[in-house]
Scaffold this motif. Structure first.
Motif, PDB file in Angstrom:
ATOM      1  N   ILE A  93      -8.502  -4.173   4.555  1.00  0.00           N
ATOM      2  CA  ILE A  93      -7.352  -3.423   3.729  1.00  0.00           C
ATOM      3  C   ILE A  93      -6.174  -3.455   4.645  1.00  0.00           C
ATOM      4  O   ILE A  93      -6.182  -3.065   5.565  1.00  0.00           O
ATOM      5  CB  ILE A  93      -7.995  -2.109   3.439  1.00  0.00           C
ATOM      6  CG1 ILE A  93      -9.278  -2.279   2.684  1.00  0.00           C
ATOM      7  CG2 ILE A  93      -7.052  -1.359   2.665  1.00  0.00           C
ATOM      8  CD1 ILE A  93      -9.798  -0.861   2.257  1.00  0.00           C
ATOM      9  N   PHE A  94      -5.196  -3.919   4.030  1.00  0.00           N
ATOM     10  CA  PHE A  94      -3.632  -3.806   4.605  1.00  0.00           C
ATOM     11  C   PHE A  94      -2.815  -2.789   3.849  1.00  0.00           C
ATOM     12  O   PHE A  94      -3.411  -2.846   2.646  1.00  0.00           O
ATOM     13  CB  PHE A  94      -3.143  -5.264   4.683  1.00  0.00           C
ATOM     14  CG  PHE A  94      -3.620  -6.140   5.718  1.00  0.00           C
ATOM     15  CD1 PHE A  94      -3.332  -6.433   6.893  1.00  0.00           C
ATOM     16  CD2 PHE A  94      -4.802  -7.112   5.195  1.00  0.00           C
ATOM     17  CE1 PHE A  94      -3.830  -7.066   7.919  1.00  0.00           C
ATOM     18  CE2 PHE A  94      -5.168  -7.965   6.181  1.00  0.00           C
ATOM     19  CZ  PHE A  94      -4.715  -7.871   7.456  1.00  0.00           C
ATOM     20  N   PHE A  95      -1.851  -2.259   4.505  1.00  0.00           N
ATOM     21  CA  PHE A  95      -1.266  -1.492   3.610  1.00  0.00           C
ATOM     22  C   PHE A  95       0.328  -2.162   3.560  1.00  0.00           C
ATOM     23  O   PHE A  95       1.058  -2.391   4.329  1.00  0.00           O
ATOM     24  CB  PHE A  95      -1.007   0.036   3.941  1.00  0.00           C
ATOM     25  CG  PHE A  95      -2.164   0.907   4.132  1.00  0.00           C
ATOM     26  CD1 PHE A  95      -2.370   1.487   2.835  1.00  0.00           C
ATOM     27  CD2 PHE A  95      -3.300   0.863   4.919  1.00  0.00           C
ATOM     28  CE1 PHE A  95      -3.551   2.413   2.563  1.00  0.00           C
ATOM     29  CE2 PHE A  95      -4.408   1.560   4.809  1.00  0.00           C
ATOM     30  CZ  PHE A  95      -4.484   2.162   3.533  1.00  0.00           C
ATOM     31  N   ASP A  96       0.635  -2.459   2.240  1.00  0.00           N
ATOM     32  CA  ASP A  96       1.768  -3.298   1.985  1.00  0.00           C
ATOM     33  C   ASP A  96       3.132  -2.232   1.869  1.00  0.00           C
ATOM     34  O   ASP A  96       2.847  -1.368   0.805  1.00  0.00           O
ATOM     35  CB  ASP A  96       1.541  -4.013   0.705  1.00  0.00           C
ATOM     36  CG  ASP A  96       2.687  -5.044   0.343  1.00  0.00           C
ATOM     37  OD1 ASP A  96       3.578  -5.434   1.359  1.00  0.00           O
ATOM     38  OD2 ASP A  96       2.841  -5.413  -0.806  1.00  0.00           O
ATOM     39  N   HIS A  97       4.050  -2.581   2.646  1.00  0.00           N
ATOM     40  CA  HIS A  97       5.144  -1.674   2.461  1.00  0.00           C
ATOM     41  C   HIS A  97       6.032  -2.288   0.920  1.00  0.00           C
ATOM     42  O   HIS A  97       6.228  -3.542   1.026  1.00  0.00           O
ATOM     43  CB  HIS A  97       6.212  -1.672   3.636  1.00  0.00           C
ATOM     44  CG  HIS A  97       5.563  -0.846   4.507  1.00  0.00           C
ATOM     45  ND1 HIS A  97       5.980   0.629   4.887  1.00  0.00           N
ATOM     46  CD2 HIS A  97       4.554  -1.030   5.518  1.00  0.00           C
ATOM     47  CE1 HIS A  97       5.352   0.785   5.905  1.00  0.00           C
ATOM     48  NE2 HIS A  97       4.246  -0.225   6.324  1.00  0.00           N
ATOM     49  N   PHE A  98       6.565  -1.700   0.039  1.00  0.00           N
ATOM     50  CA  PHE A  98       7.607  -1.831  -0.814  1.00  0.00           C
ATOM     51  C   PHE A  98       8.425  -0.948  -1.244  1.00  0.00           C
ATOM     52  O   PHE A  98       8.472   0.195  -0.648  1.00  0.00           O
ATOM     53  CB  PHE A  98       6.652  -2.403  -2.137  1.00  0.00           C
ATOM     54  CG  PHE A  98       5.768  -1.073  -2.633  1.00  0.00           C
ATOM     55  CD1 PHE A  98       6.424  -0.847  -4.041  1.00  0.00           C
ATOM     56  CD2 PHE A  98       4.807  -0.740  -2.322  1.00  0.00           C
ATOM     57  CE1 PHE A  98       5.908   0.320  -4.687  1.00  0.00           C
ATOM     58  CE2 PHE A  98       4.288   0.349  -3.032  1.00  0.00           C
ATOM     59  CZ  PHE A  98       4.949   0.905  -4.253  1.00  0.00           C
ATOM     60  N   ASN A  99       9.253  -1.357  -1.979  1.00  0.00           N
ATOM     61  CA  ASN A  99      10.283  -0.197  -2.586  1.00  0.00           C
ATOM     62  C   ASN A  99      11.164   0.198  -1.374  1.00  0.00           C
ATOM     63  O   ASN A  99      11.298   1.560  -1.263  1.00  0.00           O
ATOM     64  CB  ASN A  99       9.776   0.862  -3.386  1.00  0.00           C
ATOM     65  CG  ASN A  99      10.771   1.906  -4.012  1.00  0.00           C
ATOM     66  OD1 ASN A  99      12.036   1.334  -4.350  1.00  0.00           O
ATOM     67  ND2 ASN A  99      10.538   3.019  -4.225  1.00  0.00           N
ATOM     68  N   TYR A 100      11.863  -0.634  -0.679  1.00  0.00           N
ATOM     69  CA  TYR A 100      12.642  -0.248   0.535  1.00  0.00           C
ATOM     70  C   TYR A 100      13.783   0.309   0.169  1.00  0.00           C
ATOM     71  O   TYR A 100      14.453  -0.259  -0.959  1.00  0.00           O
ATOM     72  CB  TYR A 100      13.076  -1.646   1.291  1.00  0.00           C
ATOM     73  CG  TYR A 100      11.642  -2.205   2.249  1.00  0.00           C
ATOM     74  CD1 TYR A 100      11.399  -1.540   3.681  1.00  0.00           C
ATOM     75  CD2 TYR A 100      10.774  -3.058   1.843  1.00  0.00           C
ATOM     76  CE1 TYR A 100      10.226  -2.020   4.118  1.00  0.00           C
ATOM     77  CE2 TYR A 100       9.810  -3.578   2.302  1.00  0.00           C
ATOM     78  CZ  TYR A 100       9.450  -3.074   3.467  1.00  0.00           C
ATOM     79  OH  TYR A 100       8.414  -3.522   4.407  1.00  0.00           O
TER      80      TYR A 100
END
Length: 265
Positions: A93-100
């Motif tokens: 499981i990775f945590f993806d960053h979005f909505n910068y």
């Protein structure tokens, strides 16, 4: 970013300073106190701390009574979502960053000396979050709610060519010895040290490069030198996490000049 000695600092010839190093920010044969002593000279009082919701985020540079420059990435926030990937038969499981996005203005405050100042407005360089620019132009302008008193602001650099310039970087980043990679610690120390601009690159603004390149030099291990001379300066210094926004001072044409970002300002 600043000016030195009895003069006020000089700010900004290139937007970002990229230090090429693996870890460690000071020479292992020079006492840390020497770097602290340089940082606490009065002309560097215009370099302060950035806080978000009371937590230290990076460094900043006062350029006028109510105006501060720093690195845009210090003020970027994002959301996270979990993502799964199969690796060697296992589910990871990775945590993806979005909505910068630019963080909320009310969350940020700045400290110069013993006084804190609340952000009143924050303006990020217009195309910093544009995906086509991949984080170039890492610059942000902040207006605080009241003038910063008792401190001489940095002044704008008028240098036309920063290549070969000796700079003094100032900030509150993690600190450690160059011979102890991976052992840097965040002690909240204000440090300053020297380096030489070995190369220029990045996108052009007004026909001038926006990134300056420098590396950590070591005469004992010249094969590790990446660019420029392998001979270190007396207070050779490599910026690190937390120094972003602190800027730097440089000498050029008999005058002080330079400026920019750590790692990216």
């Amino acid at each position: 970013t600043l000016q030195l000695l009895s003069r006020p600092f000089t700010v900004l010839s290139a937007i970002a300073l990229l230090i090429l190093c693996c870890s460690g920010i000071v020479r292992d044969d020079v006492p840390m106190k020497a770097y602290e002593k340089l940082a606490h000279q009065k002309q560097f009082d215009c370099v302060g701390k950035v806080f978000c919701k009371g937590q230290f985020q990076g460094s900043c540079t006062l350029i006028a009574g109510q105006y501060i420059l720093s690195a845009a990435h210090v003020f970027v926030q994002s959301d996270m979502r979990p993502d799964t990937v199969k690796m060697n038969g296992n589910t990871v499981i990775f945590f993806d960053h979005f909505n910068y996005r630019l963080g909320a203005v009310a969350d940020y405050s700045f400290k110069f000396g013993s006084t804190r100042y609340q952000a009143d407005a924050i303006t990020m360089y217009p195309d910093y979050l544009d995906s086509t620019n991949a984080g170039h132009n890492d610059l942000v302008l902040i207006k605080v709610s009241e003038p910063v008193v008792g401190i001489v602001p940095a002044t704008l650099s008028d240098l036309n060519d920063d290549l070969g310039t000796t700079i003094t970087s100032v900030g509150y980043g993690t600190s450690g010895k160059a011979d102890a990679p991976g052992k840097e610690k965040s002690k909240g120390l204000k440090l300053a040290g020297e380096n030489v601009i070995d190369s220029l690159g990045g996108t052009l603004q007004n026909g001038r490069p926006t990134i300056m390149f420098a590396d950590m030099d070591c005469s004992d291990l010249p094969n590790l030198n990446r660019i420029g001379s392998p001979s270190p300066l007396r207070l050779e210094y490599c910026i690190n996490g937390g120094d972003s926004g602190g800027g730097f001072v440089g000498f050029g044409g008999g005058d002080f000049g330079g400026g920019g970002s750590s790692g990216s300002w």
